[in-house]
Design a protein around this motif. Structure first.
Motif, PDB file in Angstrom:
ATOM      1  N   LYS A   1       0.828  -1.208   0.000  1.00 15.43           N
ATOM      2  CA  LYS A   1       0.000   0.000   0.000  1.00 15.43           C
ATOM      3  C   LYS A   1       0.864   1.262   0.000  1.00 15.43           C
ATOM      4  O   LYS A   1       0.433   2.306  -0.494  1.00 15.43           O
ATOM      5  N   VAL A   2       2.073   1.146   0.535  1.00 14.08           N
ATOM      6  CA  VAL A   2       3.013   2.273   0.487  1.00 14.08           C
ATOM      7  C   VAL A   2       3.338   2.620  -0.964  1.00 14.08           C
ATOM      8  O   VAL A   2       3.437   3.791  -1.336  1.00 14.08           O
ATOM      9  N   VAL A   3       3.505   1.599  -1.803  1.00 13.19           N
ATOM     10  CA  VAL A   3       3.759   1.821  -3.231  1.00 13.19           C
ATOM     11  C   VAL A   3       2.563   2.502  -3.876  1.00 13.19           C
ATOM     12  O   VAL A   3       2.717   3.433  -4.674  1.00 13.19           O
ATOM     13  N   ALA A   4       1.366   2.032  -3.531  1.00 14.93           N
ATOM     14  CA  ALA A   4       0.161   2.674  -4.063  1.00 14.93           C
ATOM     15  C   ALA A   4       0.124   4.148  -3.676  1.00 14.93           C
ATOM     16  O   ALA A   4      -0.257   5.011  -4.481  1.00 14.93           O
ATOM     17  N   SER A   5       0.548   4.457  -2.462  1.00 13.01           N
ATOM     18  CA  SER A   5       0.576   5.855  -2.011  1.00 13.01           C
ATOM     19  C   SER A   5       1.571   6.679  -2.814  1.00 13.01           C
ATOM     20  O   SER A   5       1.352   7.874  -3.059  1.00 13.01           O
ATOM     21  N   GLU A   6       2.685   6.047  -3.226  1.00 16.25           N
ATOM     22  CA  GLU A   6       3.679   6.765  -4.013  1.00 16.25           C
ATOM     23  C   GLU A   6       3.123   7.195  -5.371  1.00 16.25           C
ATOM     24  O   GLU A   6       3.626   8.143  -5.973  1.00 16.25           O
ATOM     25  N   LEU A   7       2.123   6.485  -5.852  1.00 17.93           N
ATOM     26  CA  LEU A   7       1.520   6.830  -7.135  1.00 17.93           C
ATOM     27  C   LEU A   7       0.391   7.848  -7.000  1.00 17.93           C
ATOM     28  O   LEU A   7      -0.199   8.240  -8.002  1.00 17.93           O
ATOM     29  N   GLU A   8       0.105   8.251  -5.767  1.00 22.77           N
ATOM     30  CA  GLU A   8      -0.956   9.236  -5.552  1.00 22.77           C
ATOM     31  C   GLU A   8      -0.369  10.642  -5.591  1.00 22.77           C
ATOM     32  O   GLU A   8      -0.477  11.417  -4.639  1.00 22.77           O
ATOM     33  N   ASN A   9       0.257  10.960  -6.696  1.00 25.04           N
ATOM     34  CA  ASN A   9       0.798  12.299  -6.893  1.00 25.04           C
ATOM     35  C   ASN A   9       0.274  12.835  -8.216  1.00 25.04           C
ATOM     36  O   ASN A   9      -0.286  12.105  -9.028  1.00 25.04           O
ATOM     37  N   GLU A  10       0.463  14.111  -8.415  1.00 25.68           N
ATOM     38  CA  GLU A  10      -0.121  14.762  -9.597  1.00 25.68           C
ATOM     39  C   GLU A  10       0.380  14.156 -10.894  1.00 25.68           C
ATOM     40  O   GLU A  10      -0.397  13.919 -11.832  1.00 25.68           O
ATOM     41  N   THR A  11       1.682  13.883 -10.956  1.00 16.98           N
ATOM     42  CA  THR A  11       2.256  13.333 -12.190  1.00 16.98           C
ATOM     43  C   THR A  11       1.686  11.961 -12.497  1.00 16.98           C
ATOM     44  O   THR A  11       1.284  11.673 -13.634  1.00 16.98           O
ATOM     45  N   SER A  12       1.642  11.085 -11.485  1.00 18.99           N
ATOM     46  CA  SER A  12       1.130   9.732 -11.704  1.00 18.99           C
ATOM     47  C   SER A  12      -0.354   9.727 -12.023  1.00 18.99           C
ATOM     48  O   SER A  12      -0.836   8.906 -12.802  1.00 18.99           O
ATOM     49  N   ARG A  13      -1.087  10.649 -11.426  1.00 18.42           N
ATOM     50  CA  ARG A  13      -2.509  10.752 -11.764  1.00 18.42           C
ATOM     51  C   ARG A  13      -2.682  11.217 -13.205  1.00 18.42           C
ATOM     52  O   ARG A  13      -3.519  10.702 -13.946  1.00 18.42           O
ATOM     53  N   ARG A  14      -1.882  12.207 -13.586  1.00 17.41           N
ATOM     54  CA  ARG A  14      -1.972  12.734 -14.953  1.00 17.41           C
ATOM     55  C   ARG A  14      -1.556  11.676 -15.980  1.00 17.41           C
ATOM     56  O   ARG A  14      -2.160  11.555 -17.052  1.00 17.41           O
ATOM     57  N   ASN A  15      -0.526  10.890 -15.658  1.00 14.17           N
ATOM     58  CA  ASN A  15      -0.035   9.865 -16.579  1.00 14.17           C
ATOM     59  C   ASN A  15      -0.923   8.625 -16.620  1.00 14.17           C
ATOM     60  O   ASN A  15      -0.783   7.788 -17.527  1.00 14.17           O
ATOM     61  N   GLY A  16      -1.778   8.471 -15.624  1.00 14.67           N
ATOM     62  CA  GLY A  16      -2.649   7.300 -15.586  1.00 14.67           C
ATOM     63  C   GLY A  16      -2.106   6.145 -14.774  1.00 14.67           C
ATOM     64  O   GLY A  16      -2.739   5.083 -14.692  1.00 14.67           O
ATOM     65  N   GLU A  17      -0.959   6.321 -14.133  1.00 17.78           N
ATOM     66  CA  GLU A  17      -0.341   5.227 -13.375  1.00 17.78           C
ATOM     67  C   GLU A  17      -1.148   4.893 -12.118  1.00 17.78           C
ATOM     68  O   GLU A  17      -1.317   3.706 -11.785  1.00 17.78           O
ATOM     69  N   GLU A  18      -1.650   5.908 -11.440  1.00 13.13           N
ATOM     70  CA  GLU A  18      -2.449   5.673 -10.234  1.00 13.13           C
ATOM     71  C   GLU A  18      -3.735   4.933 -10.594  1.00 13.13           C
ATOM     72  O   GLU A  18      -4.134   3.975  -9.921  1.00 13.13           O
ATOM     73  N   ALA A  19      -4.395   5.342 -11.674  1.00 17.72           N
ATOM     74  CA  ALA A  19      -5.630   4.672 -12.113  1.00 17.72           C
ATOM     75  C   ALA A  19      -5.351   3.246 -12.576  1.00 17.72           C
ATOM     76  O   ALA A  19      -6.181   2.348 -12.391  1.00 17.72           O
ATOM     77  N   PHE A  20      -4.182   3.038 -13.180  1.00 20.67           N
ATOM     78  CA  PHE A  20      -3.776   1.700 -13.632  1.00 20.67           C
ATOM     79  C   PHE A  20      -3.732   0.730 -12.462  1.00 20.67           C
ATOM     80  O   PHE A  20      -4.318  -0.360 -12.513  1.00 20.67           O
ATOM     81  N   LEU A  21      -3.060   1.122 -11.369  1.00 25.46           N
ATOM     82  CA  LEU A  21      -2.977   0.239 -10.201  1.00 25.46           C
ATOM     83  C   LEU A  21      -4.344   0.080  -9.541  1.00 25.46           C
ATOM     84  O   LEU A  21      -4.711  -1.021  -9.124  1.00 25.46           O
TER      85      LEU A  21
END
Length: 215
Positions: A45-65
């Motif tokens: 879940k720590v990794v999932a939290s690392e993707l909760e940033n503006e860049t990862s949201r914009r790139n689609g990485e957070e939504a991917f996970l």
């Protein structure tokens, strides 16, 4: 040169670091890759939290996970108190690791999971703690079942995009094999390749010699 894939005959549960998810998303075939291989997939879940940033949201990485987790393709794991102690040590004692690597190693060590980590420092610490060489993102992309599932062209494109867009790190000894798959023309766009400048400096020198011979 052939590539020795550490996952080819092993179905042990895998735990993926942050950069691995970024690489899989960049390949545009991440869901197909993770659902084709036989290994259960865990993400801290720590990794999932690392993707909760503006860049990862914009790139689609957070939504991917998030989609992977919602579909049951990935299990998100929290740290126990004992696992948090190792996590705290790994993030506090020099040379310290980032949160994602530390959580990945802590969970892998405590639960018998096989870590997938690309960064040198994280790989070194995982090996020292667990006595095993972590897998690479490349092991997932080049898994024989992945290659069969995607087909030759789809597999080549997935590998190329992971390198070009995800800047996927690979073991230096695999460079020739990877370039053979994606082609030298595509490899020029993959500046993350080990010894990239030397690779294409030698190619340019050879081409210059050929050009001079044709004059």
């Amino acid at each position: 040169m052939t590539y020795s894939n550490s996952l080819s005959d092993d179905t042990v549960p895998l735990i993926l670091d942050t950069s691995v998810l970024i690489n899989l998303h960049a390949s545009r075939c991440g869901v197909d890759i993770l659902t084709s291989i036989p290994n259960p997939i865990v993400v801290a879940k720590v990794v999932a939290s690392e993707l909760e940033n503006e860049t990862s949201r914009r790139n689609g990485e957070e939504a991917f996970l998030r989609a992977l987790s919602a579909a049951g393709h990935v299990t998100l794991a929290d740290l126990s108190d004992q696992e948090f102690e190792m996590f705290f040590e790994l993030t506090s004692v020099s040379p310290s690791l980032d949160d994602g690597e530390a959580a990945t190693i802590s969970l892998a060590s405590a639960r018998g999971l096989y870590p997938v980590i690309d960064e040198k420092r994280g790989r070194t610490r995982a090996n020292a703690i667990m006595g095993v060489e972590p897998a690479w993102s490349l092991d997932l992309v080049l898994h024989p079942i992945t290659a069969e599932s995607l087909g030759a062209e789809g597999h080549r494109e997935a590998l190329f995009r992971a390198l070009r867009d995800g800047r996927m790190r690979i073991p230096p000894e695999s460079t020739s094999h990877v370039v053979d798959i994606i082609g030298i023309e595509n490899a020029e766009y993959c500046t993350c390749l080990p010894a990239y400048k030397q690779l294409f400096a030698r190619r340019d020198q050879r081409q210059q010699r050929v050009d001079r011979m044709l004059l």
